[in-house]
Design a protein around this motif. Structure first.
Motif, PDB file in Angstrom:
ATOM      1  N   LYS A  23      50.847  24.207  60.156  1.00  0.00           N
ATOM      2  CA  LYS A  23      50.769  25.466  59.419  1.00  0.00           C
ATOM      3  C   LYS A  23      51.234  25.250  57.994  1.00  0.00           C
ATOM      4  O   LYS A  23      51.781  24.198  57.658  1.00  0.00           O
ATOM      5  CB  LYS A  23      51.575  26.560  60.107  1.00  0.00           C
ATOM      6  CG  LYS A  23      53.014  26.237  60.353  1.00  0.00           C
ATOM      7  CD  LYS A  23      53.650  27.294  61.241  1.00  0.00           C
ATOM      8  CE  LYS A  23      54.862  26.739  61.932  1.00  0.00           C
ATOM      9  NZ  LYS A  23      55.261  27.534  63.052  1.00  0.00           N
ATOM     10  N   LEU A  24      51.007  26.249  57.180  1.00  0.00           N
ATOM     11  CA  LEU A  24      51.360  26.185  55.771  1.00  0.00           C
ATOM     12  C   LEU A  24      52.290  27.347  55.435  1.00  0.00           C
ATOM     13  O   LEU A  24      51.978  28.503  55.717  1.00  0.00           O
ATOM     14  CB  LEU A  24      50.095  26.269  54.906  1.00  0.00           C
ATOM     15  CG  LEU A  24      50.293  26.148  53.401  1.00  0.00           C
ATOM     16  CD1 LEU A  24      50.671  24.713  53.033  1.00  0.00           C
ATOM     17  CD2 LEU A  24      49.031  26.574  52.663  1.00  0.00           C
ATOM     18  N   TYR A  25      53.430  27.013  54.838  1.00  0.00           N
ATOM     19  CA  TYR A  25      54.356  28.017  54.321  1.00  0.00           C
ATOM     20  C   TYR A  25      54.012  28.217  52.856  1.00  0.00           C
ATOM     21  O   TYR A  25      53.942  27.247  52.101  1.00  0.00           O
ATOM     22  CB  TYR A  25      55.799  27.544  54.456  1.00  0.00           C
ATOM     23  CG  TYR A  25      56.255  27.402  55.890  1.00  0.00           C
ATOM     24  CD1 TYR A  25      56.957  28.429  56.525  1.00  0.00           C
ATOM     25  CD2 TYR A  25      55.983  26.244  56.613  1.00  0.00           C
ATOM     26  CE1 TYR A  25      57.373  28.305  57.839  1.00  0.00           C
ATOM     27  CE2 TYR A  25      56.396  26.113  57.932  1.00  0.00           C
ATOM     28  CZ  TYR A  25      57.091  27.138  58.536  1.00  0.00           C
ATOM     29  OH  TYR A  25      57.504  27.016  59.840  1.00  0.00           O
ATOM     30  N   THR A  44      40.430  26.808  50.560  1.00  0.00           N
ATOM     31  CA  THR A  44      40.453  25.667  51.466  1.00  0.00           C
ATOM     32  C   THR A  44      41.049  26.107  52.796  1.00  0.00           C
ATOM     33  O   THR A  44      42.028  26.844  52.824  1.00  0.00           O
ATOM     34  CB  THR A  44      41.336  24.535  50.896  1.00  0.00           C
ATOM     35  OG1 THR A  44      40.859  24.194  49.591  1.00  0.00           O
ATOM     36  CG2 THR A  44      41.295  23.294  51.770  1.00  0.00           C
ATOM     37  N   LYS A  45      40.464  25.644  53.884  1.00  0.00           N
ATOM     38  CA  LYS A  45      41.071  25.881  55.194  1.00  0.00           C
ATOM     39  C   LYS A  45      42.290  24.975  55.324  1.00  0.00           C
ATOM     40  O   LYS A  45      42.240  23.808  54.943  1.00  0.00           O
ATOM     41  CB  LYS A  45      40.080  25.594  56.319  1.00  0.00           C
ATOM     42  CG  LYS A  45      39.056  26.670  56.494  1.00  0.00           C
ATOM     43  CD  LYS A  45      38.553  26.686  57.926  1.00  0.00           C
ATOM     44  CE  LYS A  45      37.473  27.734  58.066  1.00  0.00           C
ATOM     45  NZ  LYS A  45      37.970  28.984  58.561  1.00  0.00           N
ATOM     46  N   ILE A  46      43.363  25.512  55.859  1.00  0.00           N
ATOM     47  CA  ILE A  46      44.591  24.739  56.002  1.00  0.00           C
ATOM     48  C   ILE A  46      44.348  23.493  56.845  1.00  0.00           C
ATOM     49  O   ILE A  46      44.879  22.421  56.555  1.00  0.00           O
ATOM     50  CB  ILE A  46      45.733  25.627  56.571  1.00  0.00           C
ATOM     51  CG1 ILE A  46      46.299  26.503  55.454  1.00  0.00           C
ATOM     52  CG2 ILE A  46      46.885  24.789  57.083  1.00  0.00           C
ATOM     53  CD1 ILE A  46      46.029  27.880  55.439  1.00  0.00           C
ATOM     54  N   ARG A  47      43.498  23.578  57.854  1.00  0.00           N
ATOM     55  CA  ARG A  47      43.243  22.408  58.708  1.00  0.00           C
ATOM     56  C   ARG A  47      42.632  21.246  57.937  1.00  0.00           C
ATOM     57  O   ARG A  47      42.739  20.105  58.356  1.00  0.00           O
ATOM     58  CB  ARG A  47      42.393  22.793  59.912  1.00  0.00           C
ATOM     59  CG  ARG A  47      40.951  23.046  59.607  1.00  0.00           C
ATOM     60  CD  ARG A  47      40.111  23.160  60.887  1.00  0.00           C
ATOM     61  NE  ARG A  47      38.843  23.763  60.580  1.00  0.00           N
ATOM     62  CZ  ARG A  47      38.466  24.973  60.950  1.00  0.00           C
ATOM     63  NH1 ARG A  47      39.249  25.728  61.690  1.00  0.00           N
ATOM     64  NH2 ARG A  47      37.302  25.442  60.601  1.00  0.00           N
ATOM     65  N   GLY A  72      48.422  29.859  59.696  1.00  0.00           N
ATOM     66  CA  GLY A  72      47.965  28.920  60.711  1.00  0.00           C
ATOM     67  C   GLY A  72      46.818  28.068  60.190  1.00  0.00           C
ATOM     68  O   GLY A  72      46.179  28.397  59.183  1.00  0.00           O
ATOM     69  N   GLU A  73      46.533  26.996  60.897  1.00  0.00           N
ATOM     70  CA  GLU A  73      45.557  26.017  60.423  1.00  0.00           C
ATOM     71  C   GLU A  73      44.135  26.552  60.299  1.00  0.00           C
ATOM     72  O   GLU A  73      43.323  25.984  59.581  1.00  0.00           O
ATOM     73  CB  GLU A  73      45.579  24.775  61.307  1.00  0.00           C
ATOM     74  CG  GLU A  73      45.110  24.996  62.723  1.00  0.00           C
ATOM     75  CD  GLU A  73      45.196  23.723  63.543  1.00  0.00           C
ATOM     76  OE1 GLU A  73      44.461  22.762  63.250  1.00  0.00           O
ATOM     77  OE2 GLU A  73      46.010  23.703  64.481  1.00  0.00           O
ATOM     78  N   ASN A  74      43.806  27.651  60.953  1.00  0.00           N
ATOM     79  CA  ASN A  74      42.447  28.193  60.866  1.00  0.00           C
ATOM     80  C   ASN A  74      42.259  29.163  59.706  1.00  0.00           C
ATOM     81  O   ASN A  74      41.152  29.624  59.461  1.00  0.00           O
ATOM     82  CB  ASN A  74      42.062  28.873  62.179  1.00  0.00           C
ATOM     83  CG  ASN A  74      41.913  27.863  63.293  1.00  0.00           C
ATOM     84  OD1 ASN A  74      41.388  26.774  63.083  1.00  0.00           O
ATOM     85  ND2 ASN A  74      42.403  28.201  64.472  1.00  0.00           N
ATOM     86  N   LEU A  75      43.326  29.452  58.993  1.00  0.00           N
ATOM     87  CA  LEU A  75      43.228  30.366  57.856  1.00  0.00           C
ATOM     88  C   LEU A  75      42.887  29.608  56.572  1.00  0.00           C
ATOM     89  O   LEU A  75      42.963  28.385  56.509  1.00  0.00           O
ATOM     90  CB  LEU A  75      44.535  31.135  57.697  1.00  0.00           C
ATOM     91  CG  LEU A  75      44.860  32.072  58.868  1.00  0.00           C
ATOM     92  CD1 LEU A  75      46.204  32.750  58.659  1.00  0.00           C
ATOM     93  CD2 LEU A  75      43.771  33.113  59.063  1.00  0.00           C
TER      94      LEU A  75
END
Length: 186
Positions: free
Chosen positions: A143-145, A177-180, A162-165
């Motif tokens: 995930k990204l803070y 960009t998607k976090i994943r 979350g990674e899908n956002l």
């Protein structure tokens, strides 16, 4: 805060390095007047830096300069070396100084073993200096803070994505960009 601690300035830190006080291979950074030993870099950490740098180079091109693990000067007592710094272009490529908050669009720290440090110590230093957009990519939690709206007490906005956002830097809202895409493929 303890009052009997003597803080080291950026200038003193540079003088110490020039005098050979630190081992050339020692990974250090100056945060709030204290010399901090940085964690060893693992392969997942390095790969995430490479992926993130590639994404921003492809999407932002010559609009910015992407610096990896290079010093930035926050104030007279802090000169961290963030994993990624997206900064304004500079005719001298910052040969005459390290980027300062007014020249920084985005700071990203990649966290595998440093999540607590990046979310507490570095967050405070970056907020106090006015870094408007600070991200911590949590490799283990995927995930990204995202920290925004800085002031002297800290960031007034913290989001956990979350990674899908999808995310985009404040300065470049079209650079989505998607976090994943920053993370290891699973």
């Amino acid at each position: 805060m303890l009052t009997n601690i003597r803080q080291i300035t950026v200038n003193e830190y540079h003088q110490m390095a020039e005098m050979g006080i630190f081992h050339p291979e020692e990974r250090l950074e100056l945060i709030s007047g204290q010399i901090i030993k940085m964690a060893a870099k693992g392969t997942a950490h390095e790969a995430a830096i490479t992926r993130t740098q590639r994404i921003f180079n492809q999407r932002l091109g010559n609009q910015v300069l992407i610096r990896t693990q290079s010093p930035i000067k926050l104030d007279d007592y802090s000169e961290p070396e963030p994993d990624i710094a997206v900064v304004k272009t500079n005719a001298l490529d910052y040969e005459d100084h390290h980027p300062q908050p007014s020249e920084i669009f985005l700071i990203i720290e990649i966290a595998d073993s440093s999540l607590k440090y990046d979310r507490e110590v570095k967050t405070s230093a970056y907020a106090k200096s006015g870094i408007i957009d600070y991200w911590v990519l949590d490799l283990n939690g995927r995930k990204l803070y995202v920290y925004r709206l800085p002031n002297a007490e800290g960031y007034q906005s913290e989001s956990i994505l979350g990674e899908n956002l999808t995310i985009s830097p404040l300065a470049f809202p079209d650079c989505q960009t998607k976090i994943r895409d920053f993370l290891m493929k699973v």
